[in-house]
Motif scaffolding. Structure first.
Motif, PDB file in Angstrom:
ATOM      1  N   GLU A  12       0.808  -1.213   0.000  1.00  0.00           N
ATOM      2  CA  GLU A  12       0.000   0.000   0.000  1.00  0.00           C
ATOM      3  C   GLU A  12       0.845   1.269   0.000  1.00  0.00           C
ATOM      4  N   LEU A  14       3.650   1.638  -1.826  1.00  0.00           N
ATOM      5  CA  LEU A  14       4.344   1.803  -3.094  1.00  0.00           C
ATOM      6  C   LEU A  14       3.587   2.767  -4.006  1.00  0.00           C
ATOM      7  N   LEU A  15       4.341   3.521  -4.768  1.00  0.00           N
ATOM      8  CA  LEU A  15       3.742   4.469  -5.707  1.00  0.00           C
ATOM      9  C   LEU A  15       3.587   3.803  -7.066  1.00  0.00           C
ATOM     10  N   ASP A  16       2.509   4.131  -7.758  1.00  0.00           N
ATOM     11  CA  ASP A  16       2.363   3.625  -9.117  1.00  0.00           C
ATOM     12  C   ASP A  16       3.040   4.602 -10.087  1.00  0.00           C
ATOM     13  N   TYR A  17       3.125   4.200 -11.334  1.00  0.00           N
ATOM     14  CA  TYR A  17       3.824   4.990 -12.350  1.00  0.00           C
ATOM     15  C   TYR A  17       3.288   6.417 -12.424  1.00  0.00           C
ATOM     16  N   ASP A  18       1.972   6.574 -12.446  1.00  0.00           N
ATOM     17  CA  ASP A  18       1.385   7.911 -12.579  1.00  0.00           C
ATOM     18  C   ASP A  18       1.736   8.811 -11.394  1.00  0.00           C
ATOM     19  N   ALA A  19       1.763   8.243 -10.188  1.00  0.00           N
ATOM     20  CA  ALA A  19       2.113   9.035  -9.005  1.00  0.00           C
ATOM     21  C   ALA A  19       3.583   9.448  -9.044  1.00  0.00           C
ATOM     22  N   ILE A  20       4.438   8.533  -9.466  1.00  0.00           N
ATOM     23  CA  ILE A  20       5.866   8.852  -9.560  1.00  0.00           C
ATOM     24  C   ILE A  20       6.093   9.976 -10.558  1.00  0.00           C
ATOM     25  N   ILE A  23       5.021  13.360  -9.284  1.00  0.00           N
ATOM     26  CA  ILE A  23       5.964  13.926  -8.317  1.00  0.00           C
ATOM     27  C   ILE A  23       7.246  14.394  -9.010  1.00  0.00           C
ATOM     28  N   SER A  40       9.752   1.894  -7.331  1.00  0.00           N
ATOM     29  CA  SER A  40       8.949   2.208  -6.155  1.00  0.00           C
ATOM     30  C   SER A  40       9.377   1.363  -4.960  1.00  0.00           C
ATOM     31  N   TYR A  44      10.889   2.867  -1.508  1.00  0.00           N
ATOM     32  CA  TYR A  44      10.298   2.522  -0.218  1.00  0.00           C
ATOM     33  C   TYR A  44      11.351   1.941   0.731  1.00  0.00           C
TER      34      TYR A  44
END
Length: 63
Positions: A12, A14-20, A23, A40, A44
């Motif tokens: 939960e 970990l960031l997905d591609y879109d979030a990375i 940012i 990710s 983490y």
């Protein structure tokens, strides 16, 4: 370490591609959707190490 070996309680965080990319948009040129999971996980794990060191130093300072 693949996704099956990663603890489900940690997934939960970990960031997905879109979030990375949201940012750090510059990563879009070097990071693919396929490599985003590994990136990710490493991010983490680095964060965990930094936090553990912080806790250790804080505990050492308080004693």
């Amino acid at each position: 370490m693949d996704q099956q070996n990663f603890q489900s309680s940690e997934l939960e965080f970990l960031l997905d591609y879109d979030a990375i990319i949201a940012i750090a948009p510059n990563l879009q040129t070097v990071l693919s959707k396929e490599t985003a999971f590994e990136f990710s996980k490493q991010l983490y794990q680095l964060t965990k190490l930094v936090y553990e060191k912080y806790k250790d130093e804080k505990e050492e300072f308080n004693t």
